[in-house]
Design a protein around this motif. Structure first.
Motif, PDB file in Angstrom:
ATOM      1  N   ASP A 206       0.765  -1.235   0.089  1.00  0.00           N
ATOM      2  CA  ASP A 206      -0.008   0.013   0.045  1.00  0.00           C
ATOM      3  C   ASP A 206       0.936   1.179  -0.111  1.00  0.00           C
ATOM      4  O   ASP A 206       0.418   2.193  -0.696  1.00  0.00           O
ATOM      5  CB  ASP A 206      -0.827   0.005   1.153  1.00  0.00           C
ATOM      6  N   TYR A 207       2.149   1.287   0.644  1.00  0.00           N
ATOM      7  CA  TYR A 207       2.848   2.326   0.746  1.00  0.00           C
ATOM      8  C   TYR A 207       3.451   2.749  -0.647  1.00  0.00           C
ATOM      9  O   TYR A 207       3.696   3.777  -0.856  1.00  0.00           O
ATOM     10  CB  TYR A 207       3.954   2.193   1.863  1.00  0.00           C
ATOM     11  N   ILE A 208       3.833   1.795  -1.463  1.00  0.00           N
ATOM     12  CA  ILE A 208       4.074   2.058  -2.728  1.00  0.00           C
ATOM     13  C   ILE A 208       3.038   2.803  -3.553  1.00  0.00           C
ATOM     14  O   ILE A 208       3.153   3.764  -4.252  1.00  0.00           O
ATOM     15  CB  ILE A 208       4.502   0.847  -3.439  1.00  0.00           C
ATOM     16  N   THR A 209       1.626   2.517  -3.395  1.00  0.00           N
ATOM     17  CA  THR A 209       0.525   3.240  -4.177  1.00  0.00           C
ATOM     18  C   THR A 209       0.538   4.689  -3.469  1.00  0.00           C
ATOM     19  O   THR A 209       0.075   5.326  -4.096  1.00  0.00           O
ATOM     20  CB  THR A 209      -0.805   2.423  -3.788  1.00  0.00           C
ATOM     21  N   CYS A 210       0.628   4.656  -1.984  1.00  0.00           N
ATOM     22  CA  CYS A 210       0.535   6.079  -1.684  1.00  0.00           C
ATOM     23  C   CYS A 210       1.675   6.873  -2.289  1.00  0.00           C
ATOM     24  O   CYS A 210       1.496   8.160  -2.410  1.00  0.00           O
ATOM     25  CB  CYS A 210       0.836   6.338  -0.070  1.00  0.00           C
ATOM     26  N   ALA A 211       2.981   6.575  -2.519  1.00  0.00           N
ATOM     27  CA  ALA A 211       3.885   7.094  -3.138  1.00  0.00           C
ATOM     28  C   ALA A 211       3.901   7.397  -4.307  1.00  0.00           C
ATOM     29  O   ALA A 211       3.969   8.603  -4.782  1.00  0.00           O
ATOM     30  CB  ALA A 211       5.181   6.358  -3.065  1.00  0.00           C
ATOM     31  N   TYR A 212       3.047   6.776  -5.238  1.00  0.00           N
ATOM     32  CA  TYR A 212       2.351   7.202  -6.433  1.00  0.00           C
ATOM     33  C   TYR A 212       1.413   8.276  -6.392  1.00  0.00           C
ATOM     34  O   TYR A 212       1.275   9.214  -7.170  1.00  0.00           O
ATOM     35  CB  TYR A 212       2.094   5.930  -7.268  1.00  0.00           C
ATOM     36  N   ALA A 213       0.660   8.168  -5.301  1.00  0.00           N
ATOM     37  CA  ALA A 213      -0.482   9.042  -5.377  1.00  0.00           C
ATOM     38  C   ALA A 213       0.029  10.445  -5.096  1.00  0.00           C
ATOM     39  O   ALA A 213      -0.215  11.483  -5.345  1.00  0.00           O
ATOM     40  CB  ALA A 213      -1.421   8.583  -4.326  1.00  0.00           C
ATOM     41  N   ARG A 214       1.057  10.589  -4.187  1.00  0.00           N
ATOM     42  CA  ARG A 214       1.812  11.842  -4.032  1.00  0.00           C
ATOM     43  C   ARG A 214       2.527  12.349  -5.195  1.00  0.00           C
ATOM     44  O   ARG A 214       3.010  13.473  -5.090  1.00  0.00           O
ATOM     45  CB  ARG A 214       2.800  11.424  -2.726  1.00  0.00           C
ATOM     46  N   GLY A 215       2.710  12.067  -6.135  1.00  0.00           N
ATOM     47  CA  GLY A 215       3.303  12.246  -7.481  1.00  0.00           C
ATOM     48  C   GLY A 215       4.723  11.943  -7.662  1.00  0.00           C
ATOM     49  O   GLY A 215       5.172  12.707  -8.572  1.00  0.00           O
ATOM     50  N   MET A 216       5.067  11.000  -6.972  1.00  0.00           N
ATOM     51  CA  MET A 216       6.666  10.651  -7.138  1.00  0.00           C
ATOM     52  C   MET A 216       6.781   9.853  -8.554  1.00  0.00           C
ATOM     53  O   MET A 216       5.734   9.033  -8.919  1.00  0.00           O
ATOM     54  CB  MET A 216       6.950   9.780  -6.113  1.00  0.00           C
ATOM     55  N   SER A 217       7.834   9.998  -9.135  1.00  0.00           N
ATOM     56  CA  SER A 217       7.982   9.107 -10.083  1.00  0.00           C
ATOM     57  C   SER A 217       8.381   7.639 -10.028  1.00  0.00           C
ATOM     58  O   SER A 217       8.694   7.451  -8.991  1.00  0.00           O
ATOM     59  CB  SER A 217       9.165   9.937 -11.020  1.00  0.00           C
ATOM     60  N   LYS A 218       8.230   6.785 -10.987  1.00  0.00           N
ATOM     61  CA  LYS A 218       8.399   5.590 -10.895  1.00  0.00           C
ATOM     62  C   LYS A 218       9.901   5.277 -10.449  1.00  0.00           C
ATOM     63  O   LYS A 218       9.918   4.452  -9.741  1.00  0.00           O
ATOM     64  CB  LYS A 218       8.107   4.684 -12.266  1.00  0.00           C
ATOM     65  N   PHE A 219      10.860   6.194 -11.259  1.00  0.00           N
ATOM     66  CA  PHE A 219      12.201   5.823 -10.735  1.00  0.00           C
ATOM     67  C   PHE A 219      12.504   5.826  -9.311  1.00  0.00           C
ATOM     68  O   PHE A 219      13.173   5.123  -8.552  1.00  0.00           O
ATOM     69  CB  PHE A 219      13.086   6.690 -11.544  1.00  0.00           C
TER      70      PHE A 219
END
Length: 309
Positions: A206-219
């Motif tokens: 879930d924390y990976i999904t949250c990181a993407y939701a915060r606008g962080m790039s895939k890299f």
């Protein structure tokens, strides 16, 4: 922190003691007489009996063990019957060859397995993932003896690219390439498989999904969060593999005639050299425990959720 180190050091001492007991018992249960093996075929009964007294084999087993442990606590590993030299000197003379192979093998495993496993996990279902799965499957299925023969046939007999046997230290890495490949291919396959599985599991958190939701790039997500948490089981497996390398790979060193600990141990066991066999097993057990201690510390530094106490 202090409690952690004290606990692990006590465990290390316990492991060394258990190994000393097992080595002592197994050598005494092995068929054959060490006194007879140490002398020529034409030796008389008197000479055999004198050798038994010299080796301390005329005493009860319990007395022999306490004498050995007393010398061990004083730092005396005994004198090799086969080489007629202190066991510690013989072991330290053979250790650099085993370390050289282990260093080249470790570098090869790290350079191949970690990038391949991580890239395969990030690109699940892609061409790199397919290659990584195939590589891991083949690597864990092939026999070490078959790989050694294949390397000798292809790299030395047919093409004369690399020397087939011998050892010249790290100054000439050509002698170490084939032993490193033969020793490390199975380890590399296991680490690729573990790194891929760990990366896939972490990316579904879930924390990976949250990181993407915060606008962080895939890299950034893959490097800063996913890689850090997926690498922990890989570090553990790598540490165990390094410990096995330091213990000496008997098949590898025998096939490529490398004067390391593994080939020395085979020769010592074949000749019933009790002191050298027991000393080698104790030294390798201590190295194995030390490597595991380093792995635990590295895991704790990588993952702050793991407490040293």
């Amino acid at each position: 922190m202090v409690r952690f180190f004290v606990k692990r050091i006590l465990c290390l001492l316990l492991v060394v003691w258990i190994v000393s007991v097992l080595a002592f018992v197994m050598m005494r249960l092995a068929p054959g007489d060490a006194a007879v093996m140490a002398l020529p075929d034409y030796a008389s009964e008197e000479q055999i009996e004198l050798m038994r007294v010299k080796l301390g084999l005329d005493k009860p087993y319990i007395t022999q063990y306490f004498i050995y442990m007393g010398n061990l606590l004083k730092g005396d590993l005994g004198t090799s019957v086969l080489y007629e030299r202190p066991c510690l000197d013989v072991i330290m003379e053979r250790l650099p060859a085993t370390l050289s192979v282990a260093v080249v093998c470790s570098a090869m495993v790290l350079l191949v397995s970690i990038p391949l496993g991580i890239i395969a996990g990030v690109n699940k279902g892609g061409p790199v993932d397919f290659f990584a799965v195939l590589f891991a499957l083949l690597g864990q299925s092939m026999s070490v003896v078959w790989v050694c023969v294949l390397l000798l046939l292809f790299c030395s007999v047919k093409n004369n690219w690399l020397p087939s046997m011998g050892y010249n230290g790290l100054a000439d890495v050509r002698y170490l390439i084939m032993p490193a490949i033969a020793m490390g291919y199975k380890m590399c396959a296991g680490m690729v498989r573990m790194g891929r599985s760990g990366m896939i599991d972490v990316l579904n958190e879930d924390y990976i999904t949250c990181a993407y939701a915060r606008g962080m790039s895939k890299f950034v997500v893959n490097c800063k969060y996913a890689f850090k948490n997926s690498i922990i089981p890989v570090i553990t497996i790598f540490g165990m593999d390094v410990a096995q390398m330091l213990a000496g790979a008997v098949i590898i060193e025998t096939t490529f005639t490398i004067p390391g600990i593994g080939s020395m141990l085979v020769k010592a066991v074949s000749n019933r050299d009790y002191p050298l066999t027991q000393s080698t097993l104790i030294v390798t057990a201590a190295m194995f425990a030390l490597v595991n201690l380093v792995v635990d510390i590295v895991n704790a530094l990588v993952d702050r959720r793991m407490k040293l106490n």
